[in-house]
Scaffold this active site. Sequence first.
Site, PDB file in Angstrom:
ATOM      1  N   GLY A  69       5.853   1.851  -3.328  1.00  0.00           N
ATOM      2  CA  GLY A  69       4.645   2.642  -3.433  1.00  0.00           C
ATOM      3  C   GLY A  69       4.808   4.004  -2.786  1.00  0.00           C
ATOM      4  O   GLY A  69       4.303   5.018  -3.292  1.00  0.00           O
ATOM      5  N   THR A  70       5.510   4.053  -1.665  1.00  0.00           N
ATOM      6  CA  THR A  70       5.760   5.335  -1.002  1.00  0.00           C
ATOM      7  C   THR A  70       6.578   6.255  -1.886  1.00  0.00           C
ATOM      8  O   THR A  70       6.285   7.450  -2.000  1.00  0.00           O
ATOM      9  CB  THR A  70       6.482   5.110   0.340  1.00  0.00           C
ATOM     10  OG1 THR A  70       5.601   4.415   1.228  1.00  0.00           O
ATOM     11  CG2 THR A  70       6.893   6.418   0.977  1.00  0.00           C
ATOM     12  N   GLN A 177      -4.399  -0.062  -2.304  1.00  0.00           N
ATOM     13  CA  GLN A 177      -5.252  -1.121  -1.771  1.00  0.00           C
ATOM     14  C   GLN A 177      -6.242  -1.658  -2.790  1.00  0.00           C
ATOM     15  O   GLN A 177      -6.659  -2.819  -2.713  1.00  0.00           O
ATOM     16  CB  GLN A 177      -6.024  -0.614  -0.546  1.00  0.00           C
ATOM     17  CG  GLN A 177      -5.199  -0.512   0.717  1.00  0.00           C
ATOM     18  CD  GLN A 177      -4.692  -1.860   1.215  1.00  0.00           C
ATOM     19  OE1 GLN A 177      -5.223  -2.910   0.881  1.00  0.00           O
ATOM     20  NE2 GLN A 177      -3.646  -1.824   2.016  1.00  0.00           N
ATOM     21  N   SER A 194       1.450  -0.252  -5.309  1.00  0.00           N
ATOM     22  CA  SER A 194       2.566  -0.933  -4.663  1.00  0.00           C
ATOM     23  C   SER A 194       2.422  -2.435  -4.849  1.00  0.00           C
ATOM     24  O   SER A 194       1.409  -3.024  -4.464  1.00  0.00           O
ATOM     25  CB  SER A 194       2.597  -0.581  -3.169  1.00  0.00           C
ATOM     26  OG  SER A 194       3.750  -1.097  -2.550  1.00  0.00           O
ATOM     27  N   ALA A 195       3.442  -3.068  -5.421  1.00  0.00           N
ATOM     28  CA  ALA A 195       3.336  -4.472  -5.848  1.00  0.00           C
ATOM     29  C   ALA A 195       3.129  -5.446  -4.695  1.00  0.00           C
ATOM     30  O   ALA A 195       2.459  -6.462  -4.860  1.00  0.00           O
ATOM     31  CB  ALA A 195       4.585  -4.867  -6.642  1.00  0.00           C
ATOM     32  N   HIS A 196       3.691  -5.166  -3.523  1.00  0.00           N
ATOM     33  CA  HIS A 196       3.564  -6.149  -2.450  1.00  0.00           C
ATOM     34  C   HIS A 196       2.138  -6.243  -1.910  1.00  0.00           C
ATOM     35  O   HIS A 196       1.815  -7.141  -1.141  1.00  0.00           O
ATOM     36  CB  HIS A 196       4.547  -5.850  -1.317  1.00  0.00           C
ATOM     37  CG  HIS A 196       4.220  -4.638  -0.505  1.00  0.00           C
ATOM     38  ND1 HIS A 196       4.599  -3.377  -0.866  1.00  0.00           N
ATOM     39  CD2 HIS A 196       3.552  -4.500   0.666  1.00  0.00           C
ATOM     40  CE1 HIS A 196       4.176  -2.511   0.035  1.00  0.00           C
ATOM     41  NE2 HIS A 196       3.531  -3.168   0.978  1.00  0.00           N
ATOM     42  N   CYS A 320      -2.460   2.024  20.944  1.00  0.00           N
ATOM     43  CA  CYS A 320      -1.588   1.245  21.826  1.00  0.00           C
ATOM     44  C   CYS A 320      -0.639   0.329  21.066  1.00  0.00           C
ATOM     45  O   CYS A 320       0.165  -0.346  21.677  1.00  0.00           O
ATOM     46  CB  CYS A 320      -2.438   0.425  22.786  1.00  0.00           C
ATOM     47  SG  CYS A 320      -3.427   1.467  23.871  1.00  0.00           S
TER      48      CYS A 320
END
Length: 463
Positions: A69-70, A177, A194-196, A320
């Site tokens: 996807g990136t 998303q 993005s497939a995952h 954090c």
Amino acid sequence: MPYFDAASALPLHPVARQALLAALDEGWADPARPHREGRRARLLLDTARETAAEAIGCRPDELSFTSSGTRAVHTGIAGVLAGRRRAGRRMVVSAVEHSSVLHAGEALQQEGGTVEEVSVDRAGRVDAGEFGAALRPGTALACLQSANHEVGTVQPVAEVAEECARAEVPLLVDAAQSLPWGRAPGGWSVLTGSAHKWGGPPGVGLLAVRKGVRFSPPGPADERERGRAPGFEDLPAIVAAAASLRAVREQAEAEAERLRGLVERVRARVPQLVPDAEVVGDAVHRLPHIVTFSCLYVEGEALLHALDRQDFSVSSGSSCTSSTLTPSHVLRAMGVLSEGNVRVSLPPGTASGDVERFLDVLPRAVRSVREQLGVSDAAAAPALSGVRGDAVTVDALGTYCPVPVIELAKVIGEVPTGGVVTVLADDEAARLDIPAWCEMTGHEYLGSEGNGFRVRRTGPRAE
């Protein structure tokens, strides 16, 4: 062990597994070759492209498969910027875009271009009119996610697309998303996924570019995937990605309704069960499976570990949890509390009982982390103590979240109403968390100068 991090990745969908195994046997050949094995592979690739294109809402010849996807985002942005170089070297994005978009913007700036970030409201949503006003002459591309990865807020894509059409600026939509739940609203020029995110194999991205969009693929030319994704296609993974997308879409409407009810339960009960907790993100315009909240006086990473020990896998946008110790850019843009941040993203099939058990475990986990930091629930809402004077300075230099806020909470009751506490803090998160603490507790934030953050006590602590 309940896995509540679906927004990051999902395990392989059963349909994806079946399709992957079948394609490993049938789709191993080069789909560019004219022989029998190549034709069989080409048929599998074409069928997968048609399946994914139907789910996206585009033509098959507008869709390319990338290695992630990136990669789809980077190629989509670079391709439009190169194709529209004469229009300008300016890009408009929302302040809460995925890091892949922001990194592409940084690359543009290093090359002499400019990037304008459109602000969001406290719920994480852009205003379409404000976005449209940013589309000034010289803008080559606009980018707006369909829904936020961290807080689940759904953006007004259709309205922004109308603004982009009037300005004659192409719109790239990161739909990673939202794609498992339905098509992105129309009007976009470029779309990525993005497939995952929906249970397909990792390493498969979707890049759709509408016909008529000026697009010049970056890098050396390649004959595969229209030059947008060079190299031999991972055909088995592509087939599995397309098959699983179709499968999750068939159940999306019913599952969305069920998960929305579970998420609503979390949104309502977390503030009741955990003192000094704030649910963030849009309460109405949101994905059905994501809920994010932040807890005062809690270290985010410690809270994730405490929940993990109770067998719950969640994630965080808290400063954090980052090696850079800087607040999440999404939470910063929204102006909400970053410390003690938890993102719960429910996978399809989540049982109601698991959500109930999470709500039972959470208060104890927060309490244990606060106690490790020397803060109890009672101390988190400090009672009035002896008045020291009209002004108190707290030295929290060299400490990290949430210590500066804890020290502020400990002394606010020691000044009279109207008195001022100055917190000295050099942690970047303090610039977000001290104003957010004031918003949550009803005290007045007076601003900062250097490392000094000034807070005026407005009266007894707001309940």
